[in-house]
Structure formats: structure tokens, C-alpha cells
Design a protein around this motif. Structure first.
Motif, PDB file in Angstrom:
ATOM      1  N   ALA A 197       0.839  -1.207   0.000  1.00 41.03           N
ATOM      2  CA  ALA A 197       0.000   0.000   0.000  1.00 41.03           C
ATOM      3  C   ALA A 197       0.869   1.251   0.000  1.00 41.03           C
ATOM      4  N   GLN A 198       1.956   1.234   0.771  1.00 36.54           N
ATOM      5  CA  GLN A 198       2.861   2.390   0.810  1.00 36.54           C
ATOM      6  C   GLN A 198       3.491   2.641  -0.551  1.00 36.54           C
ATOM      7  N   ARG A 199       3.864   1.557  -1.232  1.00 42.37           N
ATOM      8  CA  ARG A 199       4.460   1.712  -2.563  1.00 42.37           C
ATOM      9  C   ARG A 199       3.446   2.319  -3.543  1.00 42.37           C
ATOM     10  N   TYR A 200       2.204   1.804  -3.502  1.00 43.01           N
ATOM     11  CA  TYR A 200       1.160   2.381  -4.364  1.00 43.01           C
ATOM     12  C   TYR A 200       1.012   3.879  -4.089  1.00 43.01           C
ATOM     13  N   SER A 201       0.864   4.226  -2.804  1.00 39.25           N
ATOM     14  CA  SER A 201       0.543   5.617  -2.455  1.00 39.25           C
ATOM     15  C   SER A 201       1.678   6.557  -2.842  1.00 39.25           C
ATOM     16  N   LYS A 232       4.691  -1.933 -10.344  1.00 39.09           N
ATOM     17  CA  LYS A 232       5.286  -0.943 -11.252  1.00 39.09           C
ATOM     18  C   LYS A 232       4.510  -0.914 -12.572  1.00 39.09           C
ATOM     19  N   LYS A 233       4.128  -2.107 -13.029  1.00 35.06           N
ATOM     20  CA  LYS A 233       3.364  -2.197 -14.270  1.00 35.06           C
ATOM     21  C   LYS A 233       2.021  -1.443 -14.134  1.00 35.06           C
ATOM     22  N   ILE A 234       1.365  -1.659 -12.990  1.00 37.35           N
ATOM     23  CA  ILE A 234       0.070  -0.999 -12.739  1.00 37.35           C
ATOM     24  C   ILE A 234       0.261   0.520 -12.674  1.00 37.35           C
ATOM     25  N   VAL A 235       1.272   0.936 -11.912  1.00 38.43           N
ATOM     26  CA  VAL A 235       1.547   2.366 -11.724  1.00 38.43           C
ATOM     27  C   VAL A 235       1.866   3.033 -13.061  1.00 38.43           C
ATOM     28  N   ASP A 236       2.696   2.378 -13.874  1.00 34.97           N
ATOM     29  CA  ASP A 236       3.087   2.960 -15.166  1.00 34.97           C
ATOM     30  C   ASP A 236       1.869   3.180 -16.067  1.00 34.97           C
ATOM     31  N   ILE A 237       0.951   2.238 -16.067  1.00 36.06           N
ATOM     32  CA  ILE A 237      -0.256   2.381 -16.902  1.00 36.06           C
ATOM     33  C   ILE A 237      -1.097   3.575 -16.394  1.00 36.06           C
TER      34      ILE A 237
END
Ligand SMILES: *Cc1c(COP(=O)(O)O)cnc(C)c1O
Length: 377
Positions: free
Chosen positions: A272-276, A369-374
Motif C-alpha cells: 500500500a505504501q508503494r502504491y501511495s 510498477k506495471k500498474i503504476v506505469d499504466i
């Protein structure tokens, strides 16, 4: 970019690989002793759960839904009773109130935590007698929901409840393992309900749930209600109940999962911290209060471009989900209560903008990372 193997929204297979030997051992033991109903694993699980949550009594049961129903029955909730709860939750919360012919009285949520807003709660309680539709109701209880894994504001909610003589039943279906001011979810109100539905933070391989309380009298009544209201012996009944037991096999499975649960919670919190950190500029990321920790039953974000973002993720094999697309006050089972669109503006603002990203303890940094990049793209 060609899409590879679709990603899991919740990866239960990775978890199974981690616990398989212990799991099989525990299941074999149940098959050997054959006590499929209320066997020794049920008692062991209840002891472990009570210790983990920090309460005197943990009563396992057949689902999170029954974990709400049983305490409501123990409190004698019925026709004419008003139970205050949020319209931005899974239906079971309000459904069990109405199943007992009591009246759910909806209260809007806090715009940051999406949990029951204490000020709005106080207003709804004091306003009950002023509205013709609710004037004949008796205020009886409150069911706050720890939405997406973060506890509601129990200091304020319990204080309001005490002032008005109401019970508080914590719906901790999504928050097992979370904390509020150093106490665990499940120990934050007089009685609490959690769920072991497979997708919950502590999920079994089927339905299950548990009820928590420090009160001996309530615990006794709820144990009785769980087994058809049985009295001092098997075919003597003290009250009306249900068949609400947890299977021994399910308890054995949950014991194996509980053994690695703390590590899993840490892995969820790290994910969760990485996502945020990565998504702060792109979407409205979840807010966790200073006094709280979340177990991230869902990692939910807000965006005006939700439908576009969901579609782009889907094209790349990434599943998302919407909790919840329609607030309860405008759903058919509650139509007779007379609510209208506009009654709960915060819940109604969340519904068209919220969506949840893949979240589980085995989510890799590469997948994130894949999700974040999209999303950034
Ligand atoms: C899942 C859930 C329930 C019901 O739990 P089941 O085990 O599916 O019956 C109740 N309340 C909330 C908030 C939930 O998320």
C-alpha cells in the motif's frame, strides 16, 4: 505492448504454496478425528482469535453476515428499533438490521476515511424524533464499518453511543488485524463481527466469521443463538437461534493461515505504501488516520477518469473492482425507507469515482510498477 498472463486481483495460490505442508497436516488431523462439527480446531481457533484481538470471548460462526445477525438477535433488535449505519458498505450490514424487521437509519461517511462520520451520527440520533418518517422509532444501536480495512473513529462513536444509551456493533469484516490507538479491530466496541470469506484479509476456503466481546452475558447468549438457541443441554432451548456454526475443517484451514497472518499484514502495508508513494499525483490515494493502521482489505483510489483508467488496466490484463458502485440508500431492498438521491452527498460522490487495485501480500514490486506505469501514462 502485448499483454501477458492476466494478473490476479487477489492471489490466493501464492499463499497456498507458502502454507501447504501445515495446511495438509491440519486437514488430515480433522479427517482422522472426524469431529466435523465444533471439533477441537474450532475451540483452538477461538482461543487464538480472542488472544490475537485482545478480548475475552471469540465466537466463531458460519459467515460475516451471521456474525452481524447473532449479536443483533442477542440485543433483541426488532420492529420499531432504529439502528444507525453507513450507506457506503457491503449490503450485509444493513441487510441484517432489516432481516430482523428493525429500521436501518443511514448516516453519511467521512470524506477522507469513508467511515461513519461522528458529527453526522450525532445529528441523525438527535434528529430521529423530529422527522415524521422516523419519529416512532426507538434509537437502539450503531453499526460502524471499518471500510477497506481501516477502523472507524471509535472514541467518538462510543462516546456518542454512551450519551444516547445505544449499543455499538463493530463491523470488522474488512479490518481483522488493523489497529486503532493501539487496540486491534474486533476490540473497539462492545461487540464486533468479522468475516473469513476467502477474499478478506484473513480468509478461509469457504464461508466463516467470528464475533468478539468482553461481556460474559452477551457471549453466552451468542453461543446459544449460534446453535438454535440451545439451553443447558442439547434438546432444551432457551431462545430462538440459527444454525450459525463454523466447520471444523474451516477452523483448521484458518489456523494454518493465522500462523502467517502478521507477515501478510506487513506485506500488505508495504504494498500500500508503494502504491501511495507512486500514485499521489495521479489519483486520490487512500487516507489513513494517525491513530490507525489499515490491513488493506482493498486499496481504493478516487479518479474522475475512473472508467478510462479501468479500461486501460484491463487491456493490459490487470483486474480492478468497484466497492461500491451504488450506495445502499438507493437500492431496492431499502426503497420503502423513503431515501432519495442527494440524501448522502459524500457516499454519492464516492460511488462514481472509486475503484480498487490488485492488493494481496504476494503482490510483487514488478507487478505494482506495471500498474503504476499504466495509470501514470
Ligand atoms: C464481507 C462483508 C460482510 C459479510 O461477510 P460474509 O462473510 O461474506 O457474510 C459484512 N460486512 C462487510 C463490511 C463486509 O465487507
Amino acid at each position: 505492448m502485448p499483454s501477458q498472463k492476466p494478473m490476479d486481483f487477489i492471489d490466493l495460490k501464492a499463499q497456498q504454496r507458502a502454507i501447504l505442508p501445515d495446511l495438509m497436516e491440519r486437514i488430515k488431523r480433522v479427517l482422522a478425528h472426524g469431529q466435523y462439527i465444533l471439533g477441537p480446531e474450532v475451540k483452538e481457533l477461538e482461543a487464538r482469535l480472542a488472544e490475537y484481538v485482545g478480548v475475552k470471548h471469540a465466537i466463531s460462526c458460519s459467515s460475516g453476515t451471521d456474525a452481524l445477525l447473532i449479536p443483533l438477535m442477542a440485543y433483541g433488535v426488532g420492529p420499531g428499533d432504529a439502528i444507525f449505519t453507513t450507506p457506503f458498505t457491503f449490503i450485509a450490514t444493513a441487510e441484517m438490521i432489516q432481516l430482523l424487521r428493525a429500521t436501518p437509519v443511514f448516516v453519511d461517511v467521512d470524506p477522507r476515511t469513508f467511515n461513519l462520520a461522528p458529527d453526522a451520527l450525532e445529528e441523525a440520533i438527535t434528529g430521529l424524533s423530529k422527522h415524521p418518517r422516523t419519529a416512532s422509532l426507538q434509537p437502539k444501536g450503531i453499526i460502524p464499518v471499518d471500510l477497506f480495512g481501516q477502523p472507524a473513529d471509535y472514541d467518538r462513536i462510543n462516546a456518542i453511543a454512551r450519551r444516547h444509551g445505544l449499543f455499538v456493533l463493530e463491523d470488522a469484516a474488512q479490518s481483522f488485524g488493523a489497529t486503532y490507538k493501539g487496540k486491534r479491530a474486533g476490540a473497539l466496541a462492545e461487540v464486533a463481527a468479522t468475516s473469513f470469506f476467502p477474499a478478506k484479509p484473513l480468509g478461509g476456503y469457504g464461508d466463516g466469521g467470528a464475533i468478539f466481546t468482553d461481556r460474559d452475558d452477551l457471549a453466552g447468549m451468542m453461543r446459544s443463538i449460534r446453535v438454535h438457541g440451545e439451553g443447558t443441554d442439547r434438546y432444551h432451548y432457551a431462545r430462538l437461534g440459527i444454525n450459525g456454526r463454523l466447520d471444523t475443517l474451516q477452523a483448521a484451514i484458518l489456523l494454518a493461515k493465522l500462523a502467517i497472518f502478521d507477515e501478510e499484514v506487513k506485506a500488505r502495508q508495504a504494498a500500500a505504501q508503494r502504491y501511495s508513494a507512486a500514485l499521489r499525483e495521479v489519483v486520490q490515494v487512500p487516507y489513513v488516520g494517525q491513530d490507525c493502521s489499515s490491513v488493506w482489505a482493498q486499496y481504493s483510489v478516487l479518479s474522475e477518469q475512473r472508467d478510462d483508467l479501468q479500461r486501460k488496466l484491463k487491456e493490459q490484463g490487470i483486474p480492478t473492482a468497484i466497492y461500491y458502485p451504488i450506495p445502499l440508500h438507493v437500492q431496492a431492498p431499502f426503497a420503502h425507507l423513503g431515501y432519495a438521491p442527494g440524501d448522502f452527498p459524500i457516499s454519492e460522490r464516492l460511488a462514481p469515482a472509486i475503484f480498487s487495485l490488485p492488493m494481496h501480500p504476494y503482490l510483487t514490486e514488478a507487478d505494482q510498477k506495471k500498474i503504476v506505469d499504466i495509470l501514470i501514462d
